[in-house]
Design an enzyme around this catalytic site. Structure first.
Site, PDB file in Angstrom:
ATOM      1  N   LYS A  94     -11.011  -4.216  -3.585  1.00 17.68           N
ATOM      2  CA  LYS A  94     -11.891  -3.037  -3.604  1.00 17.68           C
ATOM      3  C   LYS A  94     -11.146  -1.839  -4.152  1.00 17.68           C
ATOM      4  CE  LYS A  94     -13.891  -3.904   0.914  1.00 17.68           C
ATOM      5  NZ  LYS A  94     -12.732  -3.811   1.793  1.00 17.68           N
ATOM      6  N   LYS A 125       0.811  -1.216   0.000  1.00 12.90           N
ATOM      7  CA  LYS A 125       0.000   0.000   0.000  1.00 12.90           C
ATOM      8  C   LYS A 125       0.842   1.262   0.000  1.00 12.90           C
ATOM      9  CE  LYS A 125      -4.412  -1.666   1.462  1.00 12.90           C
ATOM     10  NZ  LYS A 125      -5.565  -1.613   2.316  1.00 12.90           N
ATOM     11  N   LYS A 164      -5.014 -10.440  -6.648  1.00  6.20           N
ATOM     12  CA  LYS A 164      -6.289 -10.749  -5.979  1.00  6.20           C
ATOM     13  C   LYS A 164      -7.342  -9.691  -6.341  1.00  6.20           C
ATOM     14  CE  LYS A 164      -5.979  -8.252  -1.717  1.00  6.20           C
ATOM     15  NZ  LYS A 164      -6.225  -8.000  -0.384  1.00  6.20           N
TER      16      LYS A 164
END
Ligand code: TYM
Length: 338
Positions: free
Chosen positions: A202, A116, A199
């Site tokens: 969202k 991230k 994966k």
């Protein structure tokens, strides 16, 4: 005493990976007689959401939407507590206490922070770095025994177990049980529709990479039609399927939605082309997801009912959390006032 805890970040709409990898399994545990007496706590983790910038108005709405999705997917508020994480201040308090016994080295190993923060490590917020400590606090606060999650949360669960042990050793107590992750089989990792090596997420930029629980029939059909595949027909064996990540992902989604196994899906579709398999998958996805989105809409149209669910859930878990926090404060040596 068994206790089940899990949560989802209210950062965007829920996708089929959240459903098949996590929420569906919460419902299975909720209805499993061996967990009949277990406390069941399902949180909407808005404190985690603000580790990255969020629009305050959208965040409040997302919390309600995710809570509605829990109920629409089958979480029964009579059996389980549903609440927003920020409504129970003890999560933050325990996170601080656990942060004080977390070696930096443990956090440096966390892959999610690396992903991230990316190249912008120096600008990344402290909250993003200490995210797994807050997650450990969520779990340990209720002396949770079982945590149903998708595979991507495995490393965070290991940290929660390590922190439970570190706390017990530091204070010479046997207070926190070691929480067990429950990562259920084939749906633990649903992949991105456009890239079978990533994966489903969202936060991926393109909405075409995921199927949202609220997508309508045409959108679901379009996303499946456009999903990346290869030109070969479906294989006969799981070994052959596993060499083709995109094909494997679609077969996995089919198997989970149909409550069967990949082997069973292959026995029906081996030798068939994607031009035949994809419409069948789209039809199945619409059949399984449309009752969920209809129920979500119903709940959203009745804000009072949803409020009641959240208020009752919050009151219940606040009482549990406060009881445990009293004990934790005492163990740590904090002064009780009044
Ligand atoms: P979040 O919001 O990223 O995801 C919610 C749940 O969905 C699972 N999941 C998936 N499963 C299969 N395939 C996928 N592509 C996929 N994407 C997501 C996740 O594993 C998760 O179970 N840190 C957590 C939220 C959290 C939490 C907790 C969970 C905060 N505190 C305490 C359990 C216990 C998260 O970001 O989940």
């Amino acid at each position: 005493m068994k206790r089940i805890f899990s949560g989802v970040q209210p950062t965007n709409k829920l996708h089929i990976g959240n459903y098949l990898g996590a929420i569906r399994n919460w419902v299975k545990l909720q209805d499993d007689p061996t967990f009949a007496d277990a406390e069941k706590i399902f949180c909407v983790v808005d404190l985690h959401a603000i580790t990255l910038p969020q629009d305050p108005v959208a965040l409040r709405q997302n919390v309600r939407d995710i809570a509605a999705a829990y109920v629409a997917c089958g979480i029964d508020p009579a059996k389980a507590s549903i609440f927003p994480q920020s409504a129970v201040a003890a999560h933050s308090e325990l996170s601080w206490i656990l942060g004080c016994i977390t070696p930096m080295g443990w956090l440096n190993r966390m892959t999610q922070f690396k992903e991230k923060a990316g190249k912008h490590r120096e600008e990344a917020g402290l909250g993003l770095y200490s995210y797994p400590v807050l997650m450990a606090a969520d779990i340990l606060l209720y002396k949770t025994s079982h945590v149903p999650v998708g595979e991507d949360q495995k490393q965070h669960l290991e940290l929660a177990r390590d922190l439970a042990g570190a706390f017990n050793r530091r204070y010479g107590v046997d207070y926190f049980p070691l929480p067990e992750p429950i990562i259920m089989g084939e749906g633990a990792r649903i992949m991105n529709l456009r890239d079978g090596t990533q994966k489903m997420s969202k936060s991926a930029e393109s909405d075409m990479t995921r199927i949202n629980l609220t997508d309508d029939a045409d959108t679901i059909a379009l996303k499946i039609r456009k999903a990346k595949t290869d030109p070969d027909p479906l294989p006969e064996t799981i070994e052959a399927l596993e060499k083709r990540p995109e094909a494997d992902n679609l077969v996995t989604i089919f198997a989970l939605l149909d409550d069967t196994s990949r082997k069973d899906v292959l026995s029906r579709y081996s030798g068939k082309m994607f031009s035949e398999f994809k419409p069948a998958l789209a039809e199945l996805a619409v059949e399984k997801l449309s009752p969920i989105s209809a129920r979500m809409r119903e709940l959203q149209e009745h804000p009072d009912a949803l409020n009641r669910i959240l208020i009752e859930g919050t009151e219940k878990v606040r009482a549990l959390a406060e009881k445990d926090m009293e004990e934790i404060r005492h163990i740590v040596g904090f002064t009780k006032m009044a």
